[in-house]
Design a protein around this motif. Structure first.
Motif, mmCIF file in Angstrom:
data_model
loop_
_atom_site.group_PDB
_atom_site.id
_atom_site.type_symbol
_atom_site.label_atom_id
_atom_site.label_comp_id
_atom_site.label_asym_id
_atom_site.label_seq_id
_atom_site.Cartn_x
_atom_site.Cartn_y
_atom_site.Cartn_z
ATOM 1 N N PRO A 117 36.550 -67.330 -90.762
ATOM 2 C CA PRO A 117 35.151 -67.647 -91.067
ATOM 3 C C PRO A 117 34.390 -68.005 -89.793
ATOM 4 C CG PRO A 117 36.550 -69.498 -91.658
ATOM 5 C CD PRO A 117 37.463 -68.407 -91.184
ATOM 6 N N ARG A 118 33.101 -67.737 -89.788
ATOM 7 C CA ARG A 118 32.293 -68.135 -88.623
ATOM 8 C C ARG A 118 31.635 -69.492 -88.862
ATOM 9 N NH1 ARG A 118 27.632 -63.540 -88.788
ATOM 10 N NH2 ARG A 118 29.215 -62.214 -89.701
ATOM 11 N N GLU A 119 31.855 -70.055 -90.027
ATOM 12 C CA GLU A 119 31.215 -71.309 -90.394
ATOM 13 C C GLU A 119 32.221 -72.454 -90.306
ATOM 14 O OE1 GLU A 119 28.214 -70.539 -91.369
ATOM 15 O OE2 GLU A 119 28.323 -68.542 -92.225
ATOM 16 N N THR A 120 31.711 -73.666 -90.182
ATOM 17 C CA THR A 120 32.529 -74.844 -90.415
ATOM 18 C C THR A 120 32.898 -74.858 -91.905
ATOM 19 O OG1 THR A 120 31.362 -76.028 -88.685
ATOM 20 C CG2 THR A 120 32.551 -77.366 -90.285
ATOM 21 N N ILE A 121 34.116 -75.302 -92.189
ATOM 22 C CA ILE A 121 34.604 -75.251 -93.572
ATOM 23 C C ILE A 121 34.858 -76.663 -94.084
ATOM 24 C CG2 ILE A 121 36.454 -74.394 -95.077
ATOM 25 C CD1 ILE A 121 35.056 -72.109 -93.865
ATOM 26 N N ARG A 157 38.695 -74.636 -89.200
ATOM 27 C CA ARG A 157 38.405 -73.261 -89.577
ATOM 28 C C ARG A 157 39.341 -72.259 -88.910
ATOM 29 N NH1 ARG A 157 32.504 -72.117 -86.831
ATOM 30 N NH2 ARG A 157 33.056 -72.769 -84.734
ATOM 31 N N ARG A 172 30.108 -62.255 -77.589
ATOM 32 C CA ARG A 172 30.661 -61.474 -78.689
ATOM 33 C C ARG A 172 29.805 -60.262 -79.053
ATOM 34 N NH1 ARG A 172 33.261 -65.631 -83.020
ATOM 35 N NH2 ARG A 172 31.563 -66.972 -82.383
ATOM 36 N N ARG A 210 20.514 -68.859 -86.242
ATOM 37 C CA ARG A 210 20.339 -68.720 -87.699
ATOM 38 C C ARG A 210 18.848 -68.497 -87.966
ATOM 39 N NH1 ARG A 210 24.870 -70.159 -90.973
ATOM 40 N NH2 ARG A 210 26.343 -71.435 -89.818
ATOM 41 N N VAL A 215 36.030 -74.761 -101.881
ATOM 42 C CA VAL A 215 35.732 -74.520 -100.474
ATOM 43 C C VAL A 215 34.227 -74.331 -100.288
ATOM 44 C CG1 VAL A 215 36.113 -72.934 -98.544
ATOM 45 C CG2 VAL A 215 37.998 -73.483 -100.102
ATOM 46 N N ARG A 216 33.693 -74.859 -99.192
ATOM 47 C CA ARG A 216 32.290 -74.619 -98.852
ATOM 48 C C ARG A 216 32.165 -74.176 -97.402
ATOM 49 N NH1 ARG A 216 32.352 -74.738 -103.340
ATOM 50 N NH2 ARG A 216 31.078 -75.836 -104.880
ATOM 51 N N LEU A 217 31.304 -73.185 -97.162
ATOM 52 C CA LEU A 217 30.978 -72.717 -95.818
ATOM 53 C C LEU A 217 29.713 -73.453 -95.393
ATOM 54 C CD1 LEU A 217 31.347 -68.875 -96.540
ATOM 55 C CD2 LEU A 217 33.128 -70.466 -95.809
ATOM 56 N N VAL A 218 29.803 -74.160 -94.285
ATOM 57 C CA VAL A 218 28.733 -75.071 -93.886
ATOM 58 C C VAL A 218 27.726 -74.357 -92.988
ATOM 59 C CG1 VAL A 218 28.252 -77.231 -92.711
ATOM 60 C CG2 VAL A 218 30.299 -77.024 -94.113
ATOM 61 N N THR A 253 32.677 -78.764 -84.506
ATOM 62 C CA THR A 253 31.964 -77.496 -84.665
ATOM 63 C C THR A 253 30.643 -77.664 -85.405
ATOM 64 O OG1 THR A 253 33.243 -77.010 -86.665
ATOM 65 C CG2 THR A 253 34.061 -76.090 -84.592
ATOM 66 N N ASP A 254 30.386 -78.861 -85.921
ATOM 67 C CA ASP A 254 29.060 -79.111 -86.499
ATOM 68 C C ASP A 254 28.741 -80.599 -86.434
ATOM 69 O OD1 ASP A 254 30.560 -80.180 -88.604
ATOM 70 O OD2 ASP A 254 29.360 -79.209 -90.159
ATOM 71 N N LYS A 308 24.700 -66.805 -89.422
ATOM 72 C CA LYS A 308 24.678 -67.068 -87.986
ATOM 73 C C LYS A 308 24.824 -65.704 -87.313
ATOM 74 C CE LYS A 308 27.180 -70.286 -85.003
ATOM 75 N NZ LYS A 308 28.164 -71.389 -85.074
ATOM 76 N N THR A 349 26.051 -63.252 -85.129
ATOM 77 C CA THR A 349 27.249 -63.336 -84.284
ATOM 78 C C THR A 349 27.683 -61.976 -83.764
ATOM 79 O OG1 THR A 349 27.973 -65.148 -85.744
ATOM 80 C CG2 THR A 349 29.603 -64.278 -84.204
#
Lengths: 226, 226
Positions: A134-138, A151, B17, B107, B154-157, B181-182, B205, B207
């Motif tokens: 994933p590219r997101e914080t989880i 992640r 990237r 974003r 699960v959640r993607l932040v 990471t956040d 995001k 990327t």
């Protein structure tokens, strides 16, 4: 003699999240239904591939019409009310001594390269499950609260998930519930180990209206590049 | 008197990237750099918003040029070598008695509605972290192997992550490492609870190269609809 290779393509969805009466697999992107983009890519990736296309009973006639111009080997199977039941129906048409790729029809951006890579890895290792980081914080939700998880240890699982046919058919036969969200989980529940391989960022599951624009844009770009 | 609201917009990335020498935040989408799409949306979402734009030392001049036509309140801050250091630098310009939204410049598809929703929730609850459920099956890698985890948990932040300024500034001051990471993770490490709110599927995001096409297509569609 080389064993046959099968693809079970699951096209049983109802399309409710699109706010649309047309199920997603029949929506048109660049003048072709999603479903046919998927079928064409599979047929181009593997010579002599046997495709089992699993559709809802009410869509059999419509799909037969769509397939008129398709020149690959394809057979329609009638699916059930869940993804699990649909895959199990499709697997009935797959020979035991073969490799089978199981794929969601709405992942129409899959590339030939990923399909071939899944086939190669499964031939070597027994199975191959494409997945990406994933590219997101989880965060993980637990008891009305959430906690961070690293992640780097998380993978988002894609299709085509690819198996020795005898093993995945056995796993579907012995499964004791039908709540699985993918085939690797069914295999794992039967005691097999699953092997993750590198998936593709663009191999998204067309789910929301914005995804259709994404699909259009990526497919147009690929056709221009060819 | 209403307290001021700040946005710390982090635009410090290097773009490696993308296979491109131009950092992502400066890439042009629909004739406007990503960064300006982001700034315009924030300025339109919150009247009198104070924007702190954090950029790498080597980009200060370039960014000052890009901001010529921008009519909102914006101040450039010089970032560090990690996201953590950049956010900390930006927070130095934020008044304690305020709400601050911390957002990744790349974003650029964030909507005014999400920004306002983050501000409203943080004003009420102390903080607001937008997050979405994954559409994929999720596996967790442990000791060279992977196991299934329930994706409903699960959640993607995403960002903008929104805080009481005094609390997030304190959290950044007492943090003992800079690998976060956040920002929610930084807050949490300082002993605060974080509140997840509903993010947006399209708030990706930027990327990979394919993401630029996605952004173009979505922004064009939004402009047509307006």
């Amino acid at each position: 003699m080389t064993a046959k290779t099968y693809a079970v393509i699951v096209a049983g969805g109802s399309g409710s999240r699109m706010g649309n009466d047309i199920p997603k697999q029949f929506l048109t992107v660049n003048e072709k239904p999603l479903l046919l983009h998927t079928l064409d890519t599979f047929a181009a990736a593997i010579p002599d591939l046997r495709i089992i296309l699993v559709v809802s009973p009410e869509h059999v006639e419509k799909v037969a019409g769509l397939l008129t111009g398709f020149t690959g080997h394809v057979q329609i199977a009638v699916g059930g009310s869940t993804r699990f039941e649909s895959v199990r129906s499709g697997l009935e048409f797959v020979g035991d001594d073969s490799i089978v790729l199981i794929h969601d029809a709405v992942r129409c951006l899959v590339t030939r390269e990923l399909i071939q890579s899944c086939l190669d890895s499964a031939t070597l290792l027994g199975n191959a499950i494409p997945a990406i980081a994933p590219r997101e914080t989880i965060r993980l939700i637990e008891n009305n609260y959430s906690r961070l998880i690293d992640r780097d240890h998380v993978r988002l699982v894609q299709t085509p998930q690819t198996f020795r046919a005898a093993e995945i058919k056995h796993a579907y036969e012995v499964a004791t519930n039908s709540n699985f969200t993918d085939d690797a989980s069914v295999l794992e529940a039967a005691g097999f180990k699953v092997h993750l391989i590198k998936g593709e960022e663009s191999n998204i599951k067309i789910t929301w209206p914005a995804d259709l624009q994404i699909a259009e844009s990526i497919l147009r770009e690929r056709n221009n590049v060819k």
